[in-house]
Enzyme design. Structure first.
Site, mmCIF file in Angstrom:
data_model
loop_
_atom_site.group_PDB
_atom_site.id
_atom_site.type_symbol
_atom_site.label_atom_id
_atom_site.label_comp_id
_atom_site.label_asym_id
_atom_site.label_seq_id
_atom_site.Cartn_x
_atom_site.Cartn_y
_atom_site.Cartn_z
ATOM 1 N N GLU A 207 6.839 8.629 2.913
ATOM 2 C CA GLU A 207 5.841 9.713 3.016
ATOM 3 C C GLU A 207 5.353 9.867 4.463
ATOM 4 O O GLU A 207 4.869 10.902 4.843
ATOM 5 C CB GLU A 207 4.609 9.538 2.124
ATOM 6 C CG GLU A 207 4.856 9.623 0.640
ATOM 7 C CD GLU A 207 3.592 9.349 -0.159
ATOM 8 O OE1 GLU A 207 2.497 9.816 0.212
ATOM 9 O OE2 GLU A 207 3.709 8.634 -1.172
ATOM 10 N N HIS A 356 0.092 0.187 -8.363
ATOM 11 C CA HIS A 356 0.822 1.406 -8.724
ATOM 12 C C HIS A 356 2.057 1.601 -7.838
ATOM 13 O O HIS A 356 2.954 2.354 -8.179
ATOM 14 C CB HIS A 356 -0.086 2.636 -8.680
ATOM 15 C CG HIS A 356 -0.367 3.141 -7.308
ATOM 16 N ND1 HIS A 356 -1.228 2.504 -6.431
ATOM 17 C CD2 HIS A 356 0.094 4.215 -6.631
ATOM 18 C CE1 HIS A 356 -1.268 3.169 -5.300
ATOM 19 N NE2 HIS A 356 -0.481 4.219 -5.392
HETATM 20 N N1 GJV Z 1 -4.718 15.064 6.408
HETATM 21 C C1 GJV Z 1 -5.602 15.073 5.386
HETATM 22 N N2 GJV Z 1 -5.352 14.508 4.193
HETATM 23 C C2 GJV Z 1 -4.174 13.894 4.030
HETATM 24 C C3 GJV Z 1 -3.206 13.847 5.058
HETATM 25 C C4 GJV Z 1 -3.518 14.478 6.292
HETATM 26 N N3 GJV Z 1 -2.653 14.485 7.299
HETATM 27 N N4 GJV Z 1 -2.119 13.190 4.602
HETATM 28 C C5 GJV Z 1 -2.402 12.819 3.338
HETATM 29 N N5 GJV Z 1 -3.638 13.247 2.975
HETATM 30 N N6 GJV Z 1 -1.056 6.153 0.278
HETATM 31 N N7 GJV Z 1 0.806 7.435 0.233
HETATM 32 C C6 GJV Z 1 -4.304 13.025 1.698
HETATM 33 C C7 GJV Z 1 -3.536 13.511 0.472
HETATM 34 O O1 GJV Z 1 -3.818 14.866 0.170
HETATM 35 C C8 GJV Z 1 -4.034 12.566 -0.597
HETATM 36 O O2 GJV Z 1 -5.194 13.004 -1.212
HETATM 37 C C9 GJV Z 1 -4.265 11.289 0.164
HETATM 38 O O3 GJV Z 1 -4.398 11.620 1.523
HETATM 39 C C10 GJV Z 1 -3.077 10.358 0.008
HETATM 40 C C11 GJV Z 1 -3.518 8.984 -0.268
HETATM 41 C C12 GJV Z 1 -2.509 8.131 -0.945
HETATM 42 N N8 GJV Z 1 -1.159 8.263 -0.468
HETATM 43 C C13 GJV Z 1 -0.468 7.264 0.016
#
Ligand code: GJV
Length: 510
Positions: A207, A356
């Site tokens: 991601e 998870h």
């Molecule tokens: N700016 C704002 N929100 C974000 C961004 C970004 N660049 N990238 C991800 N999110 N641990 N793999 C938000 C996304 O919409 C989600 O609500 C959260 O961060 C991901 C958290 C878990 N993901 C992960």
């Protein structure tokens, strides 16, 4: 080489240009460097193509290639597209499913609560940024357990509208300010003392949300400010995976008393060239103690470092068994701000409570018996996809050194895995759903044209007249996968006439 693989899909090899370097694996895969010209002879799957370079033939990852003929058109398309797939990515966080999954994960959520709780004195009067706050849980912990001067809760998805309500509902609006937007485009009035985020994905990096965190760090973290997590590591262990092997590979040995082993090479390509996500390994299946193969220091890590991350491993086999593959997971560490305070660790490995994220299994092509005292050593490379910025390939290279001289176990191996969430096989088909006078029916189309990076499907619709297309989905291995709800909405407005050609732009890479 295997003559059955030769000859392109339409009999004529396609000339392609390499977009980036690729380290091939052993006899089966081709190594190439950026700008090399390859001849693609066949496309046995959407991920792996059969190609030729300097007279040598082997598998190549399709996403590293750009067809020569389509260069110009493709460049235009690529510019228009979003290599981050943000539309789809943030849409998935706009619904509750993933937030429920994350909040229900006690180890994850409690680890963050613990970090805030054990640092509550130091957080007093501090400015905090919670990047990708989702439903705002970490920000709410800050407001509840400590007295920061302000917490900027940044969230790009539409869930942010609800996060605002949750902040209000829990009387935290004096401390927590929800800012809806991508962190990269968010402006803050001041720099922050603490940048906290839960950015870790499958195999730590998948991601690549970490890039957003690093950019925010360089822009908004004051000198001497704190990063949470402060460091993270990717761990690996050689393991048994008897039941997964039985389910996907040994199955073909004698189904209903028949010999289906000619399907095993196909099974190997279909099931074992991608890692198995969401695998839960039992500690008893680990053949040795795990080791950290890549560590990230969140203060010094640079965005460029993410393009290629390399690590080494050396495992001592602690008990005899069958070596089916490697399992990977991550740990994250949160340094303490209190004097003599303890570091909090979030561990997603087999010796901790399942999270998870679970673990990720990388299967070998064929299992190998190993014995106590043997060693397995080698290296890993995580190579970020040159086009799709949230994706990567993982190349593992290993040697088994046998402790027993009589066994013939010393071999060198290399294997590359692609980490994509969805594969479209060439034999997949497309379901189109139509609305005619209020009743819905569907039509199954063969997979006609699919241009990988343009993500456009061209379908002739000769037999149809005056129907409204409702939505479509793609059948992958009999599993129906709705590709694009927003594509569907757009398409409800389109009237189709017999003989039309339908072009569908996908919001998802296949
Ligand atoms: N700016 C704002 N929100 C974000 C961004 C970004 N660049 N990238 C991800 N999110 N641990 N793999 C938000 C996304 O919409 C989600 O609500 C959260 O961060 C991901 C958290 C878990 N993901 C992960």
């Amino acid at each position: 080489m295997q003559s059955d693989k030769e000859g392109g899909d339409d009999g004529c090899p396609e000339e392609c240009i390499a977009l980036s370097d690729f380290t091939g694996s052993g006899s089966d895969q081709l190594a190439f460097t950026s700008e090399d010209k390859l001849l693609v002879h066949a496309k046995p799957s959407s991920d792996w193509w059969w190609a030729e370079l300097h007279g040598v033939i082997g598998y190549v990852p399709a996403s590293y290639l750009r067809p020569v003929g389509a260069a110009k058109e493709r460049d235009e398309e690529t510019c228009l597209e979003d290599p981050w797939q943000d539309e789809e990515y943030f849409a998935s966080y706009g619904t509750l499913r993933l937030h429920l999954e994350m909040l229900s994960d006690k180890s994850r959520t409690e680890a963050y609560r613990q970090v805030i709780f054990t640092n509550s004195a130091s957080l007093r009067n501090k400015v905090v940024m919670d990047l990708g706050c989702g439903t705002g849980i970490i920000s709410l912990f800050c407001a509840q357990l400590s007295q920061p001067s302000v917490v900027y809760a940044v969230e790009a998805s539409s869930i942010a509208e609800y996060t605002r309500q949750l902040v209000k509902q829990n009387d935290c609006e004096e401390v927590v300010t929800v800012l809806q937007g991508r962190a990269e485009e968010t402006e803050l009035p001041v720099q922050v003392d603490v940048l906290v985020s839960e950015w870790m994905g499958t195999c730590l990096l998948f991601e690549f949300m970490v890039e957003s965190v690093l950019l925010a760090r360089d822009r908004w973290l004051r000198k001497g400010g704190v990063m949470w997590p402060s460091s993270a590591a990717l761990a690996l262990v050689p393991c048994q995976a008897e039941s997964y092997y039985a389910e996907k590979m040994a199955f073909w040995e004698q189904p209903y008393g028949l010999d289906f082993t000619p399907l095993q090479p196909l099974a190997q390509r279909e099931f074992f060239t991608k890692p198995k996500f969401s695998h839960l390994i039992d500690p008893s299946e680990c053949l040795s103690a795990p080791c950290d193969i890549i560590t990230l220091d969140m203060y010094t890590l640079q965005v460029e470092d993410l393009e290629e991350m390399k690590g080494q491993f050396h495992f001592c086999v602690e008990r005899s068994g069958v070596f089916h593959g490697f399992t990977a997971w991550f740990t994250a560490h949160f340094e303490s701000l209190e004097t003599e305070g303890a570091t909090v660790e979030l561990n997603t490995g087999p010796n901790s409570e399942p999270t998870h994220w679970k673990q990720t299994l990388f299967m070998l092509d064929s299992p190998v018996s190993v014995y106590e005292g043997d060693s397995i050593s080698g290296s890993i490379v995580l190579h970020r996809n040159p086009i799709w910025r949230r994706h990567m390939t993982v190349t593992l290279q290993w040697n088994i050194n046998s402790s027993k001289e009589e066994t013939d176990n010393c071999q060198a191996n290399i294997k590359t895995f692609t980490l994509f969430t969805l594969t479209l096989m060439n034999n997949s088909s497309i379901m189109l759903f139509f609305n005619h006078c209020g009743s819905i029916f569907f039509m199954q189309c063969d997979f006609v044209t699919y241009m990988r990076r343009q993500r456009v499907l061209t379908l002739p619709l000769e037999s149809l007249d005056f129907f409204f297309l409702c939505f479509f989905c793609i059948c992958v291995h009999r599993l129906e996968q709705r590709v694009s709800p927003c594509g569907g909405e757009r398409l409800t407005k389109c009237l189709i006439n017999g003989g039309d050609q339908l072009k569908i732009s996908l919001t998802h890479p296949l």
